[in-house]
Design a protein around this motif. Sequence first.
Motif, PDB file in Angstrom:
ATOM      1  N   LYS A  24       0.827  -1.202   0.000  1.00 20.87           N
ATOM      2  CA  LYS A  24       0.000   0.000   0.000  1.00 20.87           C
ATOM      3  C   LYS A  24       0.866   1.258   0.000  1.00 20.87           C
ATOM      4  CE  LYS A  24      -4.140  -1.849   2.149  1.00 20.87           C
ATOM      5  NZ  LYS A  24      -5.057  -1.785   3.284  1.00 20.87           N
ATOM      6  N   LYS A  25       1.946   1.241   0.762  1.00 18.45           N
ATOM      7  CA  LYS A  25       2.850   2.400   0.818  1.00 18.45           C
ATOM      8  C   LYS A  25       3.445   2.680  -0.560  1.00 18.45           C
ATOM      9  CE  LYS A  25       7.043   3.971   3.147  1.00 18.45           C
ATOM     10  NZ  LYS A  25       8.083   3.618   4.116  1.00 18.45           N
ATOM     11  N   VAL A  26       3.901   1.629  -1.228  1.00 19.10           N
ATOM     12  CA  VAL A  26       4.495   1.792  -2.560  1.00 19.10           C
ATOM     13  C   VAL A  26       3.446   2.275  -3.560  1.00 19.10           C
ATOM     14  CG1 VAL A  26       5.517   0.531  -4.499  1.00 19.10           C
ATOM     15  CG2 VAL A  26       6.391   0.180  -2.191  1.00 19.10           C
ATOM     16  N   GLU A  27       2.266   1.707  -3.533  1.00 15.55           N
ATOM     17  CA  GLU A  27       1.201   2.155  -4.436  1.00 15.55           C
ATOM     18  C   GLU A  27       0.888   3.634  -4.226  1.00 15.55           C
ATOM     19  OE1 GLU A  27      -2.150  -0.423  -3.850  1.00 15.55           O
ATOM     20  OE2 GLU A  27      -1.108  -2.136  -4.730  1.00 15.55           O
ATOM     21  N   LYS A  28       0.922   4.069  -2.983  1.00 17.67           N
ATOM     22  CA  LYS A  28       0.614   5.462  -2.667  1.00 17.67           C
ATOM     23  C   LYS A  28       1.650   6.407  -3.264  1.00 17.67           C
ATOM     24  CE  LYS A  28      -0.369   8.415   1.295  1.00 17.67           C
ATOM     25  NZ  LYS A  28      -0.453   8.467   2.761  1.00 17.67           N
ATOM     26  N   TYR A  29       2.949   6.125  -3.089  1.00 14.02           N
ATOM     27  CA  TYR A  29       3.914   7.074  -3.641  1.00 14.02           C
ATOM     28  C   TYR A  29       4.132   6.900  -5.126  1.00 14.02           C
ATOM     29  CZ  TYR A  29       7.987   3.924  -2.661  1.00 14.02           C
ATOM     30  OH  TYR A  29       8.876   2.892  -2.608  1.00 14.02           O
ATOM     31  N   LEU A  30       3.796   5.758  -5.694  1.00 19.18           N
ATOM     32  CA  LEU A  30       3.834   5.631  -7.155  1.00 19.18           C
ATOM     33  C   LEU A  30       2.654   6.363  -7.793  1.00 19.18           C
ATOM     34  CD1 LEU A  30       4.948   1.927  -7.718  1.00 19.18           C
ATOM     35  CD2 LEU A  30       6.323   4.004  -7.907  1.00 19.18           C
TER      36      LEU A  30
END
Length: 173
Positions: free
Chosen positions: A78-84
């Motif tokens: 979720k963290k990676v999806e958010k900053y991508l």
Amino acid sequence: MKNTFRATLNKEDFVIWERLQFKRSRLMPTLITALMFIVFSAYYLIAEKNFTLIIAMVIAFVVCGAYFLYVYNVGIEKKVEKYLAADAQYLSPCEITIDENTVEYRNMPMMNEAGIINVYPYSVIRAIYETENYFYFNVGFELKILPKRDIPDGMKQQVFNYIKQNANYFFIK
């Protein structure tokens, strides 16, 4: 001699970095705390025949284990999806040039997008981490990822030598 090649990152490249950071930052303090719990529980079990602390320890381990599994598997995704989602250029193809003094990242913009060129002398790169499949260039609060799969075979040895000759180079597992 300058070595120039193209690289394209994907979501999994960022997930691998975040998992590596998670292991390096949170795993050791948690293991030390768990070891302390075990020592205290063993003492109370032997000295006072008190099973209460052992039951509390087992419950704490189950809760902590569930939390770590959730964060490691779901939270990092979720963290990676958010900053991508915040910046699509993380996944855009880029041209990388590496020589004995600098690392240069040049994104390949689409029509009507601005091109960005980042030139990092090795002296401003805070740390260069190497893992089995990646190089990570840590510049201040920014991270640049270089997958080894994208380095052409004819350039690999020279690029590896340029990177590894720096004092801020670290190999990590």
